[in-house]
Write a protein that holds these residues in place. Structure first.
Motif, mmCIF file in Angstrom:
data_model
loop_
_atom_site.group_PDB
_atom_site.id
_atom_site.type_symbol
_atom_site.label_atom_id
_atom_site.label_comp_id
_atom_site.label_asym_id
_atom_site.label_seq_id
_atom_site.Cartn_x
_atom_site.Cartn_y
_atom_site.Cartn_z
ATOM 1 N N LEU A 170 -5.784 -12.162 18.825
ATOM 2 C CA LEU A 170 -5.099 -11.358 18.183
ATOM 3 C C LEU A 170 -5.570 -10.859 17.179
ATOM 4 C CD1 LEU A 170 -1.901 -13.572 18.703
ATOM 5 C CD2 LEU A 170 -2.430 -11.555 19.953
ATOM 6 N N ASN A 171 -5.209 -9.749 16.617
ATOM 7 C CA ASN A 171 -5.795 -9.096 15.280
ATOM 8 C C ASN A 171 -4.820 -8.928 14.248
ATOM 9 O OD1 ASN A 171 -7.236 -7.408 13.353
ATOM 10 N ND2 ASN A 171 -8.686 -6.843 14.884
ATOM 11 N N ALA A 172 -5.027 -9.539 13.049
ATOM 12 C CA ALA A 172 -4.323 -9.293 11.817
ATOM 13 C C ALA A 172 -3.672 -7.761 11.546
ATOM 14 C CB ALA A 172 -4.877 -9.829 10.684
ATOM 15 N N TYR A 173 -4.638 -7.108 12.009
ATOM 16 C CA TYR A 173 -4.299 -5.360 11.884
ATOM 17 C C TYR A 173 -3.305 -5.235 12.700
ATOM 18 C CZ TYR A 173 -5.058 -0.342 12.450
ATOM 19 O OH TYR A 173 -4.890 1.133 12.465
ATOM 20 N N ASP A 174 -2.868 -5.742 13.819
ATOM 21 C CA ASP A 174 -1.734 -5.422 14.622
ATOM 22 C C ASP A 174 -0.439 -6.114 14.122
ATOM 23 O OD1 ASP A 174 -3.253 -3.920 16.251
ATOM 24 O OD2 ASP A 174 -3.979 -5.643 17.502
ATOM 25 N N GLN A 179 -6.328 -5.382 7.606
ATOM 26 C CA GLN A 179 -7.528 -6.273 7.566
ATOM 27 C C GLN A 179 -8.045 -6.275 9.159
ATOM 28 O OE1 GLN A 179 -9.372 -10.865 6.965
ATOM 29 N NE2 GLN A 179 -7.269 -10.473 6.169
ATOM 30 N N ASN A 180 -9.340 -6.294 9.593
ATOM 31 C CA ASN A 180 -9.473 -6.283 10.825
ATOM 32 C C ASN A 180 -10.089 -7.793 11.170
ATOM 33 O OD1 ASN A 180 -10.685 -6.027 13.497
ATOM 34 N ND2 ASN A 180 -12.684 -5.234 12.735
ATOM 35 N N GLU A 198 6.930 -18.815 30.780
ATOM 36 C CA GLU A 198 7.582 -18.050 30.189
ATOM 37 C C GLU A 198 7.165 -17.411 28.749
ATOM 38 O OE1 GLU A 198 11.725 -19.249 29.540
ATOM 39 O OE2 GLU A 198 11.712 -20.434 31.271
ATOM 40 N N TYR A 199 6.171 -18.121 28.343
ATOM 41 C CA TYR A 199 5.630 -17.734 27.053
ATOM 42 C C TYR A 199 4.725 -16.353 26.990
ATOM 43 C CZ TYR A 199 3.252 -17.648 22.480
ATOM 44 O OH TYR A 199 3.041 -17.259 21.207
ATOM 45 N N LYS A 200 4.957 -15.491 26.142
ATOM 46 C CA LYS A 200 4.271 -14.431 26.038
ATOM 47 C C LYS A 200 3.865 -14.239 24.629
ATOM 48 C CE LYS A 200 6.676 -11.892 29.844
ATOM 49 N NZ LYS A 200 7.499 -10.810 30.267
ATOM 50 N N PHE A 201 2.585 -13.690 24.245
ATOM 51 C CA PHE A 201 2.020 -13.566 22.937
ATOM 52 C C PHE A 201 2.775 -12.353 22.425
ATOM 53 C CE2 PHE A 201 -1.348 -16.361 24.456
ATOM 54 C CZ PHE A 201 -1.459 -17.120 23.452
ATOM 55 N N PRO A 202 3.005 -12.406 21.168
ATOM 56 C CA PRO A 202 3.538 -11.088 20.372
ATOM 57 C C PRO A 202 2.856 -9.917 20.712
ATOM 58 C CG PRO A 202 2.762 -12.630 18.946
ATOM 59 C CD PRO A 202 2.657 -13.471 20.208
ATOM 60 N N ILE A 203 3.534 -8.767 20.865
ATOM 61 C CA ILE A 203 2.807 -7.538 20.693
ATOM 62 C C ILE A 203 2.719 -6.933 19.396
ATOM 63 C CG2 ILE A 203 3.775 -7.065 23.112
ATOM 64 C CD1 ILE A 203 5.844 -5.182 21.947
ATOM 65 N N PRO A 204 1.621 -6.018 19.456
ATOM 66 C CA PRO A 204 1.349 -5.336 18.358
ATOM 67 C C PRO A 204 2.781 -4.542 17.634
ATOM 68 C CG PRO A 204 -0.206 -4.836 19.728
ATOM 69 C CD PRO A 204 0.769 -5.541 20.596
ATOM 70 N N LEU A 205 2.715 -4.694 16.163
ATOM 71 C CA LEU A 205 3.833 -4.053 15.606
ATOM 72 C C LEU A 205 3.963 -2.648 15.436
ATOM 73 C CD1 LEU A 205 4.332 -6.781 12.756
ATOM 74 C CD2 LEU A 205 5.396 -6.799 15.171
ATOM 75 N N ASN A 206 2.775 -2.131 15.629
ATOM 76 C CA ASN A 206 2.248 -0.637 15.470
ATOM 77 C C ASN A 206 2.809 -0.103 13.893
ATOM 78 O OD1 ASN A 206 1.197 1.724 16.099
ATOM 79 N ND2 ASN A 206 3.205 2.576 16.825
ATOM 80 N N LEU A 413 -4.224 -9.677 1.642
ATOM 81 C CA LEU A 413 -4.830 -9.161 2.668
ATOM 82 C C LEU A 413 -4.464 -10.392 3.883
ATOM 83 C CD1 LEU A 413 -8.198 -7.506 1.517
ATOM 84 C CD2 LEU A 413 -6.340 -6.571 2.788
ATOM 85 N N GLN A 414 -4.270 -11.560 3.509
ATOM 86 C CA GLN A 414 -4.044 -12.574 4.413
ATOM 87 C C GLN A 414 -2.420 -12.887 4.682
ATOM 88 O OE1 GLN A 414 -6.139 -13.237 6.465
ATOM 89 N NE2 GLN A 414 -7.154 -15.054 6.115
ATOM 90 N N GLY A 415 -1.680 -11.984 3.896
ATOM 91 C CA GLY A 415 -0.328 -12.214 4.047
ATOM 92 C C GLY A 415 0.400 -13.347 3.368
ATOM 93 N N PHE A 416 -0.283 -14.067 2.232
ATOM 94 C CA PHE A 416 0.335 -15.041 1.700
ATOM 95 C C PHE A 416 1.340 -14.636 0.788
ATOM 96 C CE2 PHE A 416 -3.092 -17.381 3.912
ATOM 97 C CZ PHE A 416 -3.008 -18.492 3.278
ATOM 98 N N PRO A 417 2.230 -15.433 0.200
ATOM 99 C CA PRO A 417 3.429 -14.935 -0.586
ATOM 100 C C PRO A 417 2.810 -14.637 -1.842
ATOM 101 C CG PRO A 417 3.815 -17.007 0.457
ATOM 102 C CD PRO A 417 2.254 -16.852 0.598
ATOM 103 N N ARG A 418 3.722 -13.738 -2.651
ATOM 104 C CA ARG A 418 3.212 -13.181 -3.956
ATOM 105 C C ARG A 418 2.777 -14.262 -4.904
ATOM 106 N NH1 ARG A 418 7.113 -9.006 -4.753
ATOM 107 N NH2 ARG A 418 5.596 -7.550 -3.793
ATOM 108 N N ASN A 419 3.930 -15.535 -4.928
ATOM 109 C CA ASN A 419 4.127 -16.597 -5.774
ATOM 110 C C ASN A 419 3.015 -17.585 -5.414
ATOM 111 O OD1 ASN A 419 5.726 -17.184 -3.472
ATOM 112 N ND2 ASN A 419 7.085 -18.559 -5.253
#
Length: 455
Positions: A170-174, A179-180, A198-206, A413-419
């Motif tokens: 999976l790519n963080a960009y998706d 970030q690639n 039944e498990y399916k990996f999440p699809i890109p958010l676009n 860029l890693q999606g960590f919280p602001r605080n």
């Protein structure tokens, strides 16, 4: 708290504050680092019963963000090789298993590297504790042709202890981050639960925010629609095979690379920066074009002698080559040949390898070792490659309108919280973020797992 990126009214929620919801499940955080997995799982209602990490600086950051009198009974598990038992009643085990053995930076040593063998400690603990499920993360190199047998071995071992296992790159960009960053995610569900298939990996958010959307110190730029260009104008008829999914074949790139070994339409050479005549530029391009020819040696890049040059440029004078040596573009080799001073690609020129424009929607992968990448603080627009390069040199490079990537940037860029309280030393913090997992990807992977487990 919501963070709304300004991209044509599209929105995405990122965990911009550390949050704790009513606990729905319990988890163990292996190879905890600075807590990327934990942030995502706590947001989804998880309670951490214990964490394992051996890096003292990472532990310091982890504890200052997560450990307080409210969870003083949480177990610090320490070195995974010395853990004999995990806390009971654990629903999920997660962890970013050390990735260096499977990365190019780690020279792809795999299980020959002691860190690669830590997978067997992971399997040992999962087997003993029997959680309902697990999520593990590693570099995409684990799924490369060179290492795919090792990945299949890891999956087989996890299956042999009673789990149905799936994996995907999976790519963080998706998942809403500019970030690639490709990573292998391995998800397992205990066989007796009969739900793994039944498990399916999440699809890109676009949803793709621009770089300036996520970095506070860069003012939003007015986005001008790019001019569409033909292949001859961009590539002189031949599209380079090394282009990625993030580079369009009919538009100018959103970044400039500083290299004397490449010649793309957004490549800056040392002879673009140092004053040189058109003929000197032609001589430089001659070396660039012919240095990889096996006619001149078996190396990936070979220096050329004066006689070699003369066979290509019949009226060449040796003083012309020596003048390029004097200007700091060429150098003499031990066998009296000529090579570029900047003869290693990733070292860049003048300590710069890449400058990314703020209007780009993708940044290179953050790494623990760091890179010579910078972000431009102003945007530019052009309708022709040479005009684009000239404007870049004039308005960005010469005026120093670019900044290094800081820990503050890496955090976002890693999606960590602001605080999130990262390490006070910027170089250590950037290294820790480079080792971390992108939080939104974990959140979406875990959300799918929890829904299957009815948690």
């Amino acid at each position: 708290m919501k963070s709304v990126f300004s991209q044509h009214s599209k929105q995405i929620e990122l965990p911009l504050q550390l949050v704790t919801y009513q606990n729905k499940f319990a988890f163990i955080d292996l190879f905890a680092g600075i807590g990327g997995f934990r942030i995502a799982l706590q947001k989804l209602g998880g309670q951490c019963l214990g964490y394992s990490e051996i890096d003292k600086q990472a532990i310091k950051v982890y504890q200052q963000n997560f450990i307080s009198y409210l969870n003083k009974d949480e177990v610090e598990l320490g070195d995974i090789t010395k853990i004999t038992e995990l806390p009971s009643h654990v629903d999920i085990v997660v962890g970013g298993v050390p990735c260096q053995p499977w990365s190019v930076a780690g020279r792809l040593k795999g299980f020959e590297d002691p860190r690669g063998k830590l997978w067997f400690d992971v399997i040992r603990l999962v087997n003993k504790n029997k959680p309902k499920g697990f999520i593990f993360e590693n570099v995409s190199g684990l799924a490369s042709p060179k290492n795919i047998d090792n990945l299949e071995l890891i999956v087989h071992e996890l299956e042999s202890i009673g789990y149905c296992v799936k994996w995907k790159v999976l790519n963080a960009y998706d998942f809403g981050l500019p970030q690639n960053r490709e990573r292998v995610f391995i998800v397992g569900i205990r066989n007796d639960l009969e739900k793994c298939q039944e498990y399916k990996f999440p699809i890109p958010l676009n949803i793709h925010p621009k770089v300036f959307d996520i970095l506070d110190d860069i003012k939003p730029a007015k986005i001008i629609e790019k001019v569409k260009l033909d292949r001859h104008t961009l590539f002189k008829g031949m599209i380079p095979p090394s282009r990625t999914r993030f580079q369009k074949d009919d538009e100018l790139n959103d970044f400039f690379i500083f290299s004397d070994l490449r010649n793309g339409h957004t490549t800056i050479h040392s002879w673009d920066i140092i004053e040189t005549s058109d003929r000197e530029k032609m001589i430089c391009l001659t070396l660039l074009k012919h240095r990889r020819s096996k006619k001149y040696g078996e190396k990936d890049g070979n220096p050329l002698s004066f006689d070699n040059f003369k066979q290509i440029i019949s009226d060449l004078e040796i003083n012309e080559l020596n003048e390029l040596v004097q200007k700091g573009i060429f150098r003499f080799t031990a066998d009296h040949k000529y090579e570029f001073i900047n003869s290693k690609n990733m070292t860049g020129i003048n300590d710069i390898y890449r400058i990314i424009l703020p209007t780009a929607d993708i940044m290179p992968t953050l790494t623990a070792t760091g890179a010579k990448d910078y972000i431009a603080t102003v945007s530019i627009h052009a309708s022709h490659p040479q005009e684009y390069k000239n404007i870049f040199l004039e308005k960005i490079y010469n005026q120093k309108k670019f900044i290094p990537i800081t820990a503050k940037h890496a955090c976002k860029l890693q999606g960590f919280p602001r605080n999130f309280e990262y390490h006070e030393k910027d170089d250590i913090a950037k290294k820790q973020f480079g080792n971390a997992v992108p939080v939104p990807v974990v959140e979406y992977v875990a959300k799918e797992l929890l829904s299957i487990l009815d948690i």
